[in-house]
Write an enzyme that holds these catalytic residues in place. Sequence first.
Site, PDB file in Angstrom:
ATOM      1  N   GLY A  85      25.204  51.093  44.174  1.00 31.80           N
ATOM      2  CA  GLY A  85      24.750  51.561  45.491  1.00 31.80           C
ATOM      3  C   GLY A  85      25.840  51.277  46.519  1.00 31.80           C
ATOM      4  O   GLY A  85      26.457  50.202  46.492  1.00 31.80           O
ATOM      5  N   SER A 136      30.940  56.772  48.595  1.00 29.74           N
ATOM      6  CA  SER A 136      29.678  56.001  48.690  1.00 29.74           C
ATOM      7  C   SER A 136      29.927  54.586  49.192  1.00 29.74           C
ATOM      8  O   SER A 136      29.224  54.108  50.090  1.00 29.74           O
ATOM      9  CB  SER A 136      29.010  55.899  47.315  1.00 29.74           C
ATOM     10  OG  SER A 136      28.701  57.149  46.822  1.00 29.74           O
ATOM     11  N   LEU A 155      41.270  52.679  51.403  1.00 29.70           N
ATOM     12  CA  LEU A 155      41.621  53.855  50.601  1.00 29.70           C
ATOM     13  C   LEU A 155      40.345  54.375  49.948  1.00 29.70           C
ATOM     14  O   LEU A 155      39.782  53.722  49.067  1.00 29.70           O
ATOM     15  CB  LEU A 155      42.651  53.496  49.520  1.00 29.70           C
ATOM     16  CG  LEU A 155      43.875  52.682  49.964  1.00 29.70           C
ATOM     17  CD1 LEU A 155      44.811  52.413  48.779  1.00 29.70           C
ATOM     18  CD2 LEU A 155      44.631  53.412  51.076  1.00 29.70           C
ATOM     19  N   LYS A 172      33.533  46.437  32.443  1.00 25.64           N
ATOM     20  CA  LYS A 172      33.020  45.217  33.069  1.00 25.64           C
ATOM     21  C   LYS A 172      32.993  44.074  32.051  1.00 25.64           C
ATOM     22  O   LYS A 172      33.272  42.919  32.396  1.00 25.64           O
ATOM     23  CB  LYS A 172      31.633  45.478  33.645  1.00 25.64           C
ATOM     24  CG  LYS A 172      31.693  46.403  34.867  1.00 25.64           C
ATOM     25  CD  LYS A 172      30.332  46.964  35.216  1.00 25.64           C
ATOM     26  CE  LYS A 172      30.364  47.782  36.498  1.00 25.64           C
ATOM     27  NZ  LYS A 172      29.153  48.591  36.695  1.00 25.64           N
ATOM     28  N   ASP A 185      31.901  52.328  31.492  1.00 19.76           N
ATOM     29  CA  ASP A 185      31.869  51.479  32.684  1.00 19.76           C
ATOM     30  C   ASP A 185      31.436  50.054  32.299  1.00 19.76           C
ATOM     31  O   ASP A 185      32.055  49.069  32.720  1.00 19.76           O
ATOM     32  CB  ASP A 185      30.894  52.088  33.704  1.00 19.76           C
ATOM     33  CG  ASP A 185      30.697  51.217  34.922  1.00 19.76           C
ATOM     34  OD1 ASP A 185      31.539  51.261  35.826  1.00 19.76           O
ATOM     35  OD2 ASP A 185      29.698  50.476  34.966  1.00 19.76           O
ATOM     36  N   GLY A 192      33.115  53.265  50.223  1.00 11.27           N
ATOM     37  CA  GLY A 192      34.097  53.211  51.312  1.00 11.27           C
ATOM     38  C   GLY A 192      33.473  53.483  52.677  1.00 11.27           C
ATOM     39  O   GLY A 192      33.770  52.781  53.666  1.00 11.27           O
TER      40      GLY A 192
HETATM   41  N1  LIG Z   1      29.011  53.479  43.834  1.00 11.20           N
HETATM   42  C1  LIG Z   1      28.720  52.286  43.345  1.00 11.20           C
HETATM   43  O1  LIG Z   1      27.548  51.900  43.228  1.00 11.20           O
HETATM   44  C2  LIG Z   1      29.819  51.377  42.908  1.00 11.20           C
HETATM   45  C3  LIG Z   1      31.127  51.808  42.836  1.00 11.20           C
HETATM   46  N2  LIG Z   1      32.108  50.958  42.408  1.00 11.20           N
HETATM   47  C4  LIG Z   1      33.492  51.398  42.370  1.00 11.20           C
HETATM   48  O2  LIG Z   1      33.911  51.610  43.708  1.00 11.20           O
HETATM   49  C5  LIG Z   1      34.901  52.632  43.724  1.00 11.20           C
HETATM   50  C6  LIG Z   1      34.444  53.727  44.679  1.00 11.20           C
HETATM   51  O3  LIG Z   1      33.222  54.235  44.193  1.00 11.20           O
HETATM   52  P1  LIG Z   1      32.355  55.284  45.033  1.00 11.20           P
HETATM   53  O4  LIG Z   1      32.489  54.998  46.475  1.00 11.20           O
HETATM   54  O5  LIG Z   1      31.026  55.305  44.405  1.00 11.20           O
HETATM   55  O6  LIG Z   1      33.130  56.625  44.662  1.00 11.20           O
HETATM   56  P2  LIG Z   1      33.085  58.011  45.434  1.00 11.20           P
HETATM   57  O7  LIG Z   1      33.481  59.043  44.448  1.00 11.20           O
HETATM   58  O8  LIG Z   1      31.818  58.167  46.190  1.00 11.20           O
HETATM   59  O9  LIG Z   1      34.237  57.823  46.508  1.00 11.20           O
HETATM   60  C7  LIG Z   1      35.596  57.824  46.213  1.00 11.20           C
HETATM   61  C8  LIG Z   1      36.308  58.396  47.397  1.00 11.20           C
HETATM   62  O10 LIG Z   1      37.709  58.274  47.216  1.00 11.20           O
HETATM   63  C9  LIG Z   1      38.316  59.497  47.562  1.00 11.20           C
HETATM   64  N3  LIG Z   1      39.562  59.644  46.811  1.00 11.20           N
HETATM   65  C10 LIG Z   1      39.684  59.785  45.479  1.00 11.20           C
HETATM   66  N4  LIG Z   1      40.983  59.937  45.161  1.00 11.20           N
HETATM   67  C11 LIG Z   1      41.671  59.897  46.325  1.00 11.20           C
HETATM   68  C12 LIG Z   1      43.037  60.028  46.665  1.00 11.20           C
HETATM   69  N5  LIG Z   1      43.935  60.239  45.726  1.00 11.20           N
HETATM   70  N6  LIG Z   1      43.394  59.930  47.959  1.00 11.20           N
HETATM   71  C13 LIG Z   1      42.479  59.727  48.917  1.00 11.20           C
HETATM   72  N7  LIG Z   1      41.150  59.612  48.660  1.00 11.20           N
HETATM   73  C14 LIG Z   1      40.765  59.699  47.369  1.00 11.20           C
HETATM   74  C15 LIG Z   1      37.297  60.559  47.182  1.00 11.20           C
HETATM   75  O11 LIG Z   1      37.527  61.741  47.888  1.00 11.20           O
HETATM   76  C16 LIG Z   1      35.991  59.880  47.564  1.00 11.20           C
HETATM   77  O12 LIG Z   1      35.648  60.111  48.898  1.00 11.20           O
HETATM   78  C17 LIG Z   1      35.075  53.093  42.287  1.00 11.20           C
HETATM   79  O13 LIG Z   1      36.136  52.381  41.698  1.00 11.20           O
HETATM   80  C18 LIG Z   1      33.753  52.687  41.643  1.00 11.20           C
HETATM   81  O14 LIG Z   1      33.874  52.481  40.263  1.00 11.20           O
HETATM   82  C19 LIG Z   1      31.835  49.647  42.083  1.00 11.20           C
HETATM   83  C20 LIG Z   1      30.558  49.162  42.151  1.00 11.20           C
HETATM   84  C21 LIG Z   1      29.440  50.012  42.531  1.00 11.20           C
HETATM   85  N1  LIG Z   2      28.350  53.462  38.193  1.00  8.05           N
HETATM   86  C1  LIG Z   2      28.241  52.030  38.271  1.00  8.05           C
HETATM   87  C2  LIG Z   2      28.457  51.596  39.679  1.00  8.05           C
HETATM   88  C3  LIG Z   2      28.681  50.150  39.783  1.00  8.05           C
HETATM   89  O1  LIG Z   2      29.562  49.558  39.183  1.00  8.05           O
HETATM   90  C4  LIG Z   2      26.862  51.606  37.820  1.00  8.05           C
HETATM   91  O2  LIG Z   2      26.011  52.468  37.652  1.00  8.05           O
HETATM   92  O3  LIG Z   2      26.662  50.408  37.617  1.00  8.05           O
END
Ligand SMILES: NC(=O)C1=CN([C@@H]2O[C@H](COP(=O)(O)OP(=O)(O)OC[C@H]3O[C@@H](n4cnc5c(N)ncnc54)[C@H](O)[C@@H]3O)[C@@H](O)[C@H]2O)C=CC1
Ligand SMILES: N[C@@H](CC=O)C(=O)O
EC number: 1.1.1.3
Length: 444
Positions: free
Chosen positions: A314, A16, A12, A206, A202, A18
């Site tokens: 990342g 970044s 889901l 954590k 955030d 996914g």
């Molecule tokens: N980017 C990072 O470095 C890190 C991110 N996270 C967590 O991982 C998760 C994902 O983060 P990112 O990939 O960075 O976010 P992102 O914003 O790049 O990706 C989220 C994706 O989910 C999709 N989405 C959102 N709501 C939706 C829905 N209702 N139905 C279908 N698709 C939907 C969006 O269109 C987007 O493509 C978040 O919970 C974030 O806090 C955790 C650790 C590090």
């Molecule tokens: N936005 C968060 C992403 C990882 O959890 C961060 O900057 O640490």
Amino acid sequence: MIEYRNLRVALLGGGSVGAQVAALLLEHGEELANRSGAGLELVGVAVRDLDAERTPAIPAHLLTTDAESLILGADIVVELMGGLEPARSYILQAINSGADVITANKALLATHGPELFEAAEQVGAQLYYEAAVGGAIPIIRPLRDSLAGDRVTRILGIVNGTTNFILDRMDVNGDTLENALAVATELGYAEADPTADIGGYDAAQKAAILASLAFHTTVPLESVHREGITEVTAGQVDAARKAGFVVKLLAICERIAIVDADGAETGEYGVSARVHPALIPAAHPLAAVHGANNAVFVQAEAAGSLMFYGAGAGGLETASAVLGDLVSAARRHVIGGPGIAESTHATIEVLPMSSVRTRYQITLTVVDQPGVLATIASLFSEHGVSVEAVSQSVSDGTTGSLPTATLVIVTHEATESSLASTVAALGSNDAVSAVDSVLRVEGL
Ligand SMILES: NC(=O)C1=CN([C@@H]2O[C@H](COP(=O)(O)OP(=O)(O)OC[C@H]3O[C@@H](n4cnc5c(N)ncnc54)[C@H](O)[C@@H]3O)[C@@H](O)[C@H]2O)C=CC1
Ligand SMILES: N[C@@H](CC=O)C(=O)O
Ligand code: NA
């Protein structure tokens, strides 16, 4: 090639993290199957916009906007959408249909964790969340498994990559907060709403997760004291460097001995969790954590001090932690049996910030005339705060016709409440022209 039973994996979110998880699953499928004892078949990726550009690209036939249908029939659901809803409902749907769930969603876990863990326990499913804290760094599993036989006393960590990246750029490159945030966003470190990063939300999420795990209790998000980095000035970062410190946004989770009205220990313990900018000595290992890296120090009664360090944010790095959870979930499916419930048996009082003891650095502009230092020192002692060091420098300004000086005072450990009353008294004293900065000092 060995024939394995296939497990159906529904993803889901294709952002970044996914998109990287999808790519690694597709690319390393055979190797992951050999490690897990089951094939991990990516059956689909639920996204909001089928035509959005993704890095790396996800094959079009895997994309769907129908998350609910995708979850039906999945053995493992990986939630990487972020946000509270519909992520919460989708995870509950997945658990109730018997799937194991993997999530990186710390906002959701810190807010609705108990509900989700309870739902998983009811049906014998397992909720995995290594990516939710410290990105790629293994920290959830070490706390949950490796240290389960020890007693953790303190966690001191840099747990938000974006703010560490920003503070580092302000310190090393003289960058502004706004510029550095734009770069962090471009690099995929920041949350969809970066207020979550710079406001400390955030990191507070954590901290709630870490404190709950470490102390085998439930620490609600509302009881985590939170301050972000928006008030940190370039001047403070500069002054800190000149004084041999760096400014970091820290998450601190502690087991604290409860004291009675006379200050005697009662034998009972409480926990506290807080997030705020703090000064740490330049020689401290946390001072060497640069860019979007994270580091978590764990102190435990038997183990002593441990440090976990690495990429805290990342897409690709975080995908590593998600893939680790996928292998764990697949192994569990192969072995069978119910998941292991969260350990929250110890119902420990969560103490307010006013009872936390730490050290402070207070920078004051004062009228430069005889007796001022004595006045200031007596204000500290009247409020029960002991001064460790004072340094004075001439400042350029004047108050009325009087010249002013800058005083930098470092205290011994004091409670937040004593410090707050000291600062209030300083602010209303005629000898003090301005309280320029109050920062907590950690790691001395
Ligand atoms: N980017 C990072 O470095 C890190 C991110 N996270 C967590 O991982 C998760 C994902 O983060 P990112 O990939 O960075 O976010 P992102 O914003 O790049 O990706 C989220 C994706 O989910 C999709 N989405 C959102 N709501 C939706 C829905 N209702 N139905 C279908 N698709 C939907 C969006 O269109 C987007 O493509 C978040 O919970 C974030 O806090 C955790 C650790 C590090
Ligand atoms: N936005 C968060 C992403 C990882 O959890 C961060 O900057 O640490
Ligand atoms: Na992690």
